[in-house]
Design a protein around this motif. Structure first.
Motif, mmCIF file in Angstrom:
data_model
loop_
_atom_site.group_PDB
_atom_site.id
_atom_site.type_symbol
_atom_site.label_atom_id
_atom_site.label_comp_id
_atom_site.label_asym_id
_atom_site.label_seq_id
_atom_site.Cartn_x
_atom_site.Cartn_y
_atom_site.Cartn_z
ATOM 1 N N MET A 121 0.826 -1.205 0.000
ATOM 2 C CA MET A 121 0.000 0.000 0.000
ATOM 3 C C MET A 121 0.864 1.260 0.000
ATOM 4 S SD MET A 121 -3.196 -1.212 2.420
ATOM 5 C CE MET A 121 -4.343 0.065 1.880
ATOM 6 N N GLY A 122 2.045 1.181 0.592
ATOM 7 C CA GLY A 122 2.957 2.318 0.568
ATOM 8 C C GLY A 122 3.475 2.597 -0.835
ATOM 9 N N THR A 123 3.851 1.554 -1.557
ATOM 10 C CA THR A 123 4.337 1.750 -2.924
ATOM 11 C C THR A 123 3.196 2.154 -3.851
ATOM 12 O OG1 THR A 123 4.137 -0.630 -3.401
ATOM 13 C CG2 THR A 123 6.275 0.165 -2.651
ATOM 14 N N GLN A 124 1.980 1.648 -3.574
ATOM 15 C CA GLN A 124 0.832 2.060 -4.379
ATOM 16 C C GLN A 124 0.581 3.558 -4.216
ATOM 17 O OE1 GLN A 124 -2.830 -0.218 -3.964
ATOM 18 N NE2 GLN A 124 -4.093 1.545 -4.524
ATOM 19 N N MET A 125 0.683 4.054 -3.001
ATOM 20 C CA MET A 125 0.484 5.478 -2.762
ATOM 21 C C MET A 125 1.514 6.306 -3.532
ATOM 22 S SD MET A 125 0.191 7.581 0.853
ATOM 23 C CE MET A 125 1.939 7.538 1.284
ATOM 24 N N PHE A 126 2.779 5.892 -3.475
ATOM 25 C CA PHE A 126 3.836 6.623 -4.178
ATOM 26 C C PHE A 126 3.616 6.585 -5.686
ATOM 27 C CE2 PHE A 126 8.005 7.163 -6.104
ATOM 28 C CZ PHE A 126 8.529 8.230 -5.393
ATOM 29 N N ASP A 127 3.308 5.404 -6.224
ATOM 30 C CA ASP A 127 3.087 5.267 -7.662
ATOM 31 C C ASP A 127 1.895 6.105 -8.122
ATOM 32 O OD1 ASP A 127 5.196 3.518 -7.765
ATOM 33 O OD2 ASP A 127 3.970 1.705 -7.875
ATOM 34 N N SER A 128 0.830 6.113 -7.303
ATOM 35 C CA SER A 128 -0.359 6.872 -7.670
ATOM 36 C C SER A 128 -0.106 8.374 -7.628
ATOM 37 C CB SER A 128 -1.523 6.511 -6.737
ATOM 38 O OG SER A 128 -2.713 7.176 -7.122
ATOM 39 N N LEU A 129 0.631 8.826 -6.620
ATOM 40 C CA LEU A 129 0.958 10.248 -6.525
ATOM 41 C C LEU A 129 1.773 10.711 -7.734
ATOM 42 C CD1 LEU A 129 1.871 10.541 -2.727
ATOM 43 C CD2 LEU A 129 -0.067 11.641 -3.864
ATOM 44 N N THR A 130 2.699 9.883 -8.175
ATOM 45 C CA THR A 130 3.509 10.255 -9.340
ATOM 46 C C THR A 130 2.691 10.161 -10.624
ATOM 47 O OG1 THR A 130 4.389 7.995 -9.466
ATOM 48 C CG2 THR A 130 5.703 9.616 -8.263
ATOM 49 N N ALA A 131 1.837 9.150 -10.737
ATOM 50 C CA ALA A 131 1.013 8.993 -11.932
ATOM 51 C C ALA A 131 0.021 10.143 -12.087
ATOM 52 C CB ALA A 131 0.271 7.656 -11.890
ATOM 53 N N ARG A 221 -7.860 3.255 -1.666
ATOM 54 C CA ARG A 221 -7.700 2.912 -3.082
ATOM 55 C C ARG A 221 -8.440 3.895 -3.988
ATOM 56 N NH1 ARG A 221 -7.486 -2.347 -0.550
ATOM 57 N NH2 ARG A 221 -5.400 -3.187 -0.939
ATOM 58 N N ARG A 222 -9.489 4.542 -3.457
ATOM 59 C CA ARG A 222 -10.131 5.593 -4.239
ATOM 60 C C ARG A 222 -9.233 6.830 -4.310
ATOM 61 N NH1 ARG A 222 -14.874 3.946 -1.433
ATOM 62 N NH2 ARG A 222 -14.607 5.657 0.076
ATOM 63 N N LEU A 223 -8.542 7.107 -3.203
ATOM 64 C CA LEU A 223 -7.669 8.283 -3.152
ATOM 65 C C LEU A 223 -6.388 8.067 -3.931
ATOM 66 C CD1 LEU A 223 -7.591 11.093 -1.737
ATOM 67 C CD2 LEU A 223 -6.231 10.013 0.069
ATOM 68 N N PHE A 224 -5.897 6.821 -3.912
ATOM 69 C CA PHE A 224 -4.643 6.480 -4.596
ATOM 70 C C PHE A 224 -4.869 5.327 -5.570
ATOM 71 C CE2 PHE A 224 -3.538 7.943 -0.266
ATOM 72 C CZ PHE A 224 -2.850 9.105 -0.591
ATOM 73 N N PRO A 225 -5.612 5.573 -6.658
ATOM 74 C CA PRO A 225 -5.913 4.489 -7.604
ATOM 75 C C PRO A 225 -4.664 4.025 -8.337
ATOM 76 C CG PRO A 225 -6.581 6.607 -8.523
ATOM 77 C CD PRO A 225 -6.167 6.875 -7.095
ATOM 78 N N LEU A 226 -4.661 2.746 -8.691
ATOM 79 C CA LEU A 226 -3.549 2.182 -9.449
ATOM 80 C C LEU A 226 -3.605 2.621 -10.911
ATOM 81 C CD1 LEU A 226 -3.351 -1.451 -8.039
ATOM 82 C CD2 LEU A 226 -1.631 0.331 -7.819
ATOM 83 N N LYS A 227 -4.819 2.679 -11.469
ATOM 84 C CA LYS A 227 -4.994 3.114 -12.845
ATOM 85 C C LYS A 227 -5.561 4.532 -12.841
ATOM 86 C CE LYS A 227 -5.656 -1.511 -14.782
ATOM 87 N NZ LYS A 227 -6.561 -2.394 -15.575
#
Length: 230
Positions: A121-131, A221-227
């Motif tokens: 979940m930490g890496t998902q947050m980082f990836d989503s913020l950059t995306a 996951r709504r705040l930091f979506p993967l896609k």
């Protein structure tokens, strides 16, 4: 004589198995007593005290006294950053100390890395913020953009207070289990604190795991979506 920082001295301190276990236990962000750290290291209290004295002298620990007890925590984010990096290096090279168990899945999903969120979940947050363009890498260093500042403010995080603090706002930390980056720095700490304040997540008292409720995980996951939909 060679000049420059004596990395061998610090590496020798961290490399001792008992001291490594103590430092790893302090990655939970909690201050622990000598007896608690002795139990983590599997040594006597007298031996633990000697180890802690060496770590304290080297500037790796922050001791505090409260009543009859003396508590120890990591001295700063830099120490935690180095430890997490070493964990990633060891895991990547296949140097794991034990087989995975029931707690391992929870730790890999979400855990505290000293004071910020790590794991999947930490890496998902980082990836989503950059995306989403909220964080960009400037010379390999994460920087908050104008849209990121608005995003943080909308999440009720006091960005002005974070910027006035001495700690770096954004910092990239290599996640040992995911082998990708998660967000450290004062902003990473603020996000984790906000998740707890909203009751999205709580820290497991017996491990480094961060446990999200079902509603909290869905909101995360709504705040930091993967896609990202543009």
């Amino acid at each position: 004589m060679k000049e420059g920082p004596d990395i061998a001295y610090i590496a020798t301190l961290i490399g001792d198995p008992a001291r490594a276990n103590m430092l790893t236990a302090l990655m939970s962000g909690k201050a622990l007593t000598v007896s608690e750290l002795a139990q983590e290291a599997g040594v006597t209290i007298q031996t633990a005290s000697a180890h802690l004295s060496k770590l304290d002298t080297a500037g790796l620990l922050r001791p505090r006294k409260q009543g009859r007890h003396k508590y120890f925590s990591l001295s700063n984010d830099d120490v935690a950053h180095v430890l997490e990096g070493l964990m990633g290096l060891a895991a990547g090279a296949g140097h794991l100390r034990k087989r995975t168990g029931p707690k391992d899945a929870a730790l890999r999903e979400a855990r505290v890395c000293y004071n910020h969120l790590a794991g999947d979940m930490g890496t998902q947050m980082f990836d989503s913020l950059t995306a989403q363009g909220h964080v960009v890498l400037d010379n390999e260093r994460p920087m908050l953009t104008a849209s990121g500042a608005a995003f943080v403010a909308d999440f009720d995080i006091d960005l002005d207070a974070l910027r006035r603090a001495r700690a770096p706002l954004c910092r990239e930390c290599l996640d040992w289990s995911e082998r990708r980056s998660h967000l450290a720095g004062s902003l990473g700490r603020a996000f984790l604190n906000r998740f707890e304040a909203l009751s999205w997540a709580r820290r497991d008292q017996n491990s480094r795991a961060v446990l999200f409720s079902r509603e909290g995980a869905e909101a995360f996951r709504r705040l930091f979506p993967l896609k990202i939909t543009l």
